[in-house]
Design a protein around this motif. Sequence first.
Motif, PDB file in Angstrom:
ATOM      1  N   LEU A 245       0.839  -1.197   0.000  1.00  0.00           N
ATOM      2  CA  LEU A 245       0.000   0.000   0.000  1.00  0.00           C
ATOM      3  C   LEU A 245       0.878   1.254   0.000  1.00  0.00           C
ATOM      4  O   LEU A 245       0.583   2.237  -0.680  1.00  0.00           O
ATOM      5  N   HIS A 248       2.023   1.880  -3.503  1.00  0.00           N
ATOM      6  CA  HIS A 248       0.942   2.459  -4.303  1.00  0.00           C
ATOM      7  C   HIS A 248       0.827   3.961  -4.046  1.00  0.00           C
ATOM      8  O   HIS A 248       0.805   4.771  -4.973  1.00  0.00           O
ATOM      9  N   LEU A 249       0.726   4.318  -2.770  1.00  0.00           N
ATOM     10  CA  LEU A 249       0.512   5.726  -2.440  1.00  0.00           C
ATOM     11  C   LEU A 249       1.716   6.569  -2.855  1.00  0.00           C
ATOM     12  O   LEU A 249       1.569   7.669  -3.391  1.00  0.00           O
ATOM     13  N   PHE A 252       1.727   6.971  -6.655  1.00  0.00           N
ATOM     14  CA  PHE A 252       0.605   7.754  -7.174  1.00  0.00           C
ATOM     15  C   PHE A 252       1.031   9.203  -7.349  1.00  0.00           C
ATOM     16  O   PHE A 252       0.622   9.879  -8.291  1.00  0.00           O
TER      17      PHE A 252
END
Lengths: 541, 115
Positions: A245, A248-249, A252
């Motif tokens: 996670l 991902h963040l 992004f």
Amino acid sequence: MITATHPVETKKNYLNAEEGLKSWLLTSDHKRIAILYLISVTFFFALGGMYAALIRLELATPAGDLVESNVYNKFFTMHGVIMVFFFLIPSIPAVLGNFFLPMMIGAKDLAFPKINLLSWYIYMVGGVFTLYVLLSGGVDTGWTFYTPFSTSYSNGYVIAAGLGIFINGFSAILTGLNFIVTVHRMRAPGMTWFRMPLFVWAHYATSMIQILGTPVIAVTLFLLVLERGLHIGFFDPAYGGDPVLYQHLFWFYSHPAVYIMILPSMGVVTEIITTFCSKKPFGYTFIAFSSVAIAVFGFLVWGHHLFVSSQSIYAGLVFSVLSYIVAIPSAIKVFNWTATMYKGSVRLETPMLYAIGFIGLFTVGGLTGLFLASLGMNVHLTDTYFVIAHFHYVMVGGAIMGFMGGIHYWWPKMFGRMYSQVWSKVAAIIIFTGFNLTFFPQFILGYMGMPRRYHAYPAEWQVLNVLSSAGASILGLGYLIAIIYLLYSLKFGAIAPPNPWGATTLEWMTDSPPIAENFEVTPVITQEVYTYSAEEVLHVV
Amino acid sequence: MSALKESSHDQTTEGHAAHHGPSKGVYYAVFATLIVLTWVTSWIATVDLGPFNIYVALSIAVFKATMVLFFFMHVKYGTRLTKMIIMSGIYWLILLLFIVMMDFWTRNWMGVPGR
Ligand SMILES: [Cu+2]
């Protein structure tokens, strides 16, 4: 092209309108704030460059003999953090964008001059945090701060570094906000959206990324700080989190961040090529909308950094396809630039040398990105020097070439002095040569499997590494020469006329350096973009 | 801000949509609602709703944030452009959450752990 209305006698400009340190530190003039940024980003560039030099010095020999591995970890982390967050991201928007975006649309300043000054102070506070980290022992996580290392195992100053980047993020958000409002509200009479120079479109697209993306990295690093400091679970499975996670963040924001670096640079290159080919840019609307398309699609590809993590294969497939799609708008720009140069009367002045260098290097950087975006190839190349070479071709060969080109293009306007034409061309060629010598061998090293972030390597790779280190010294020499003749020109350079290059955008229709209010009368635009001249623009009122 | 006035009057699509904000009464009403909802949040935390705990808490939080956005941040009285910018922010957040979840939902489809 020189406006006859302005007499030659020494008149007030933004540099001497007010005097003393206080007048600089409390200024709300976008041009002075741009100069403050120029000085600060140059400082951070030198600092990040020093770490690059240490890295290349260590890698000149196969043995890890200069420093221990954990010190080397700190070297490349500080190099990355400083260069990405404190040089590349603010460099063109906060310096050249700040200075020229209002002038190009015929405005007297940005929409929120005091917020503009505030964003510089926020940047400096973030910078001070980073200097504190650096002086108190550094951080060793890499600029990506991947969990679980950063949350549970690293004993560097992760929290301070994270907070420094968190704070710095607000500076980028405020700059982006300021640009968007300025473009919407402050355009001179007759300056319609499609009469704006493409530099402005590029900055508009960049600002969109900054206000939509930067909050995510700020929040992500804040979550990291919360987990490391207070053991609140986000990324650590032991607390119910997921380490992927974090990736991902982080990506992004950090993939679009590449476009925060490269889009303004593309804007600069478009202006330079237009001026030095004495032609209107080929496909104005395509270039304008490809900037916006890059900003939008750039947000949909981040998973290509996660191909070898536990990301699902299906998500990987989607991200791989989307990454190919984002190459299209970039390619449109490259074709438009070359089409603009085709049959133009090309003048090879220094800014144009940088612009041509940009096209070549960015194309190499972009195309090798496609290698990395393909799923199978990526497994072989992940975390090798191929990746390092790829993103340095984009960031140094792209963003910094654009920054150098822009500085050389607008230097006469910013300071009213011409720099040495001979030395500047020599430096441009040295920088181009040194850059390729530094990073091209890294493609080969990476393909052969040399991993990134190691301070030692097998002896058979020494030749290529020595070439790379030698290239880095040549590159450094080029920057040094540039800094010397630019500083020299401030005092001894020839006085610059208002429009030394015969350019057709509004910032050249006023004095060099400009007066504090930019224009004596509000410009009125009646002509199409890249065709207006000072007489028409400033005498209609 | 003063510079704002004297520039570009060619704004036809995105201009002057009512710059007068809410009245004092509205501010007090919103403030009271927020206080009450804060109290509700802490009270509901003591009641076990099983799987709905998180949904209820988040719903109240989102409602409160929306109130702040609309009234205290004047979005209800803002221009269409302001609303569009805020919507794009929310759209981007949905995009982030949806695409991240796309990864988590499709893991293990290959029959291999983690793939
Ligand atoms: Cu990427």
